[in-house]
Design a protein around this motif. Structure first.
Motif, mmCIF file in Angstrom:
data_model
loop_
_atom_site.group_PDB
_atom_site.id
_atom_site.type_symbol
_atom_site.label_atom_id
_atom_site.label_comp_id
_atom_site.label_asym_id
_atom_site.label_seq_id
_atom_site.Cartn_x
_atom_site.Cartn_y
_atom_site.Cartn_z
ATOM 1 N N ASN A 143 0.811 -1.216 0.000
ATOM 2 C CA ASN A 143 0.000 0.000 0.000
ATOM 3 C C ASN A 143 0.848 1.270 0.000
ATOM 4 O OD1 ASN A 143 -2.659 1.118 0.003
ATOM 5 N ND2 ASN A 143 -2.378 1.729 2.135
ATOM 6 N N ASP A 183 -0.135 -4.711 5.370
ATOM 7 C CA ASP A 183 -0.930 -3.477 5.545
ATOM 8 C C ASP A 183 -2.276 -3.819 6.163
ATOM 9 O OD1 ASP A 183 0.871 -1.493 4.327
ATOM 10 O OD2 ASP A 183 0.540 -2.655 2.502
ATOM 11 N N THR A 184 -2.257 -4.162 7.447
ATOM 12 C CA THR A 184 -3.467 -4.606 8.131
ATOM 13 C C THR A 184 -4.404 -3.461 8.528
ATOM 14 O OG1 THR A 184 -2.270 -4.570 10.245
ATOM 15 C CG2 THR A 184 -2.318 -6.664 9.046
ATOM 16 N N ASN A 185 -3.949 -2.229 8.352
ATOM 17 C CA ASN A 185 -4.767 -1.076 8.748
ATOM 18 C C ASN A 185 -5.723 -0.626 7.648
ATOM 19 O OD1 ASN A 185 -2.517 -0.298 7.240
ATOM 20 N ND2 ASN A 185 -2.673 1.821 7.948
ATOM 21 N N VAL A 186 -5.691 -1.300 6.492
ATOM 22 C CA VAL A 186 -6.591 -0.959 5.392
ATOM 23 C C VAL A 186 -7.194 -2.248 4.832
ATOM 24 C CG1 VAL A 186 -5.444 1.184 4.709
ATOM 25 C CG2 VAL A 186 -4.640 -0.991 3.782
ATOM 26 N N SER A 187 -8.262 -2.102 4.068
ATOM 27 C CA SER A 187 -8.898 -3.250 3.432
ATOM 28 C C SER A 187 -8.303 -3.489 2.051
ATOM 29 C CB SER A 187 -10.401 -3.013 3.304
ATOM 30 O OG SER A 187 -10.661 -1.950 2.390
ATOM 31 N N GLN A 234 -9.448 -0.817 -0.349
ATOM 32 C CA GLN A 234 -8.727 0.448 -0.183
ATOM 33 C C GLN A 234 -7.342 0.393 -0.811
ATOM 34 O OE1 GLN A 234 -9.255 0.546 4.154
ATOM 35 N NE2 GLN A 234 -10.354 2.494 3.957
ATOM 36 N N ILE A 235 -6.701 -0.757 -0.751
ATOM 37 C CA ILE A 235 -5.393 -0.918 -1.386
ATOM 38 C C ILE A 235 -5.512 -0.760 -2.896
ATOM 39 C CG2 ILE A 235 -3.539 -2.563 -1.873
ATOM 40 C CD1 ILE A 235 -3.954 -3.705 0.936
ATOM 41 N N GLU A 272 -7.890 0.807 -4.518
ATOM 42 C CA GLU A 272 -8.232 2.209 -4.804
ATOM 43 C C GLU A 272 -6.982 3.091 -4.735
ATOM 44 O OE1 GLU A 272 -11.226 3.064 -1.938
ATOM 45 O OE2 GLU A 272 -12.821 2.009 -3.029
ATOM 46 N N GLY A 273 -6.076 2.771 -3.795
ATOM 47 C CA GLY A 273 -4.827 3.519 -3.702
ATOM 48 C C GLY A 273 -3.970 3.349 -4.941
#
Length: 443
Positions: free
Chosen positions: A54, A85-89, A92-93, A95-96
């Motif tokens: 991410n 990157d456990t703080n995002v889904s 979301q990755i 989309e980033g």
């Protein structure tokens, strides 16, 4: 007494390093038995080990471009990314990736979230960093492969049916050995070590041992790809797998930047200088700020430190920090910039340099590594940009670029644009698939 104590410490260190070798081989053997015992599956599973997927660097762009290329070629396969990157889904990755790189995948990707990424973070190992991170990566790789066993595994850990490696920057290189051997202080060679002959010798022995193990593990790759001539030279000397090693240049969305009209950039008052890159110590942003201050007087460290440095040098009103900007924002800045700065010593390649040149921004990069060997090189006998070293060299070259007639700058920008086609997304896909096609279809 001091000499005897130092010799004993060095001997103990060597015994410790040697004791890790055979357990490592045993672990690799267990991995091979465990992983190759799985039952056959109807769909091929292709996995990428990328704990920081991410992030917004060149390595992450290569990840998404690789996935896009493989999905076009093998749309029926299952694609997996191991990430910490456990703080995002997962959504979301993805989309980033669209926001930062303008890359959208045509097919789904499954994410396996790893809980032990802290084992590979450099901050956890203030000393023997390479050794600690490498041992940590074995444990992190074990966590990944025990959750999902692929048919094709992209990274440098043994065990899957086919192992593919894409090397951005060798974990260790002869340049790093030289820094320690010559007792030079650097971001990865602390002053208290470089000033002590005994500690320097111990670190050099550690690096030599690590280089041997790194070469041993790297030689297990079925398909090895590197991102530049500089990286190729180091990998060939360490891994010795020239028969399956190829240069595959990282991709840049060349066409999007080529769409920016070429004109003498006067949208904003004065001149705009842009630097693209992650904020990491080896990128040496501090040299950019020192150079800028030096140039202004004579005619970017972490973000908080760089801001403080700007204030100390009295150029804070002329320096802005833009963090995690979108692709559209990047394009807008490059459309107005006159100079693109890059100061990392021995940068493996530098996708940001490609982006600057494609956008028509005159590049000023460090006279080493990939920029010197692959990017800022003459095209059809014409210069494509500038290289420099040190504060004095950068300041003089920066002033020289700004003093050039508008017509001369326009000529350099046109030539630079014409030279970057080999870094396009299309060229990357062709080279990437060509490098791995035989291995993927032979299973």
């Amino acid at each position: 007494m001091a000499a005897d104590t130092g010799s004993w410490c060095l001997y103990a260190l060597l015994r410790f390093l040697y004791s890790l070798f055979f357990p490592g081989l045993i672990i690799c053997g267990i991995l091979c038995v465990f992983l190759t015992s799985k039952n056959g599956k109807e769909q091929m599973v292709v996995a990428f080990f990328h704990p920081y997927c991410n992030a917004g660097g060149g390595g992450e762009r290569v990840l998404w471009c690789s996935l896009r290329a493989l999905q076009k070629k093998y749309p029926e396969a299952i694609y997996v990314v191991y990430t910490g990157d456990t703080n995002v889904s997962g959504q979301q990755i993805l989309e980033g990736a669209v926001r930062r790189f303008n890359i959208k995948l045509a097919h789904p990707v499954q994410f396996v979230f790893l809980r032990k990424r802290y084992l590979v973070e450099d901050s956890r190992y203030p000393h023997f960093t390479l050794l600690g991170q490498s041992l940590g990566s074995v444990l992190l790789g074990w966590e990944a492969l025990t959750q999902r066993v692929p048919d094709v595994y992209f990274n440098g850990i043994c065990g899957a049916a086919i192992v593919g490696s894409y090397v951005h920057y060798p974990t260790i290189s002869t340049d790093m050995l030289s820094v320690v051997k010559n007792q030079n202080t650097g971001f990865n060679n602390a002053a208290f070590i470089s000033r002590n002959a005994l500690l320097s010798k111990a670190k050099l022995l550690n690096y030599c041992f690590f280089a041997f193990v790194y070469g041993l593990v790297g030689s297990c790759s079925d398909a090895a790809m590197v991102n530049s001539s500089w990286t190729l030279n180091h990998i060939l000397s360490l891994w010795k797998v020239g028969y399956c090693t190829n240069i595959v240049y990282p991709s840049c969305d060349v066409q999007t930047f080529l769409d920016i009209p070429l004109h003498e950039k006067k949208v904003t008052p004065g001149y705009l200088l842009v630097s693209i890159g992650q904020f990491r110590p080896e990128k040496n942003h501090a040299l950019q700020i020192k150079t800028f201050a030096k140039m202004l007087n004579e005619k970017p460290l972490r973000v908080s430190q760089l801001r403080k440095l700007s204030e100390n040098l009295g150029v804070q009103e002329n320096v802005e920090f833009k963090i995690n900007i979108s692709f559209d924002e990047l394009k807008n800045y490059l459309s107005e910039a006159t100079i693109g700065l890059h100061t990392m010593w021995n940068e493996h390649l530098g996708v940001g340099i490609d982006e600057c040149m494609a956008a028509g921004t005159i590049i000023l990069a460090h006279n080493s590594g990939g920029p010197k060997l692959d990017i800022v090189i003459p095209h059809e006998g014409q210069i494509t940009g500038f290289l420099a070293e040190g504060e004095e060299g950068y300041a003089e070259t920066m002033a020289h670029i700004l003093s050039l007639p508008a017509e001369k700058r326009l000529q350099i920008r046109r030539t630079a644009r014409a030279s970057v086609s080999m870094f396009s997304d299309q060229e990357f896909e062709v080279s990437f698939l060509s490098s791995i096609f035989t291995n993927l279809t032979s299973d």
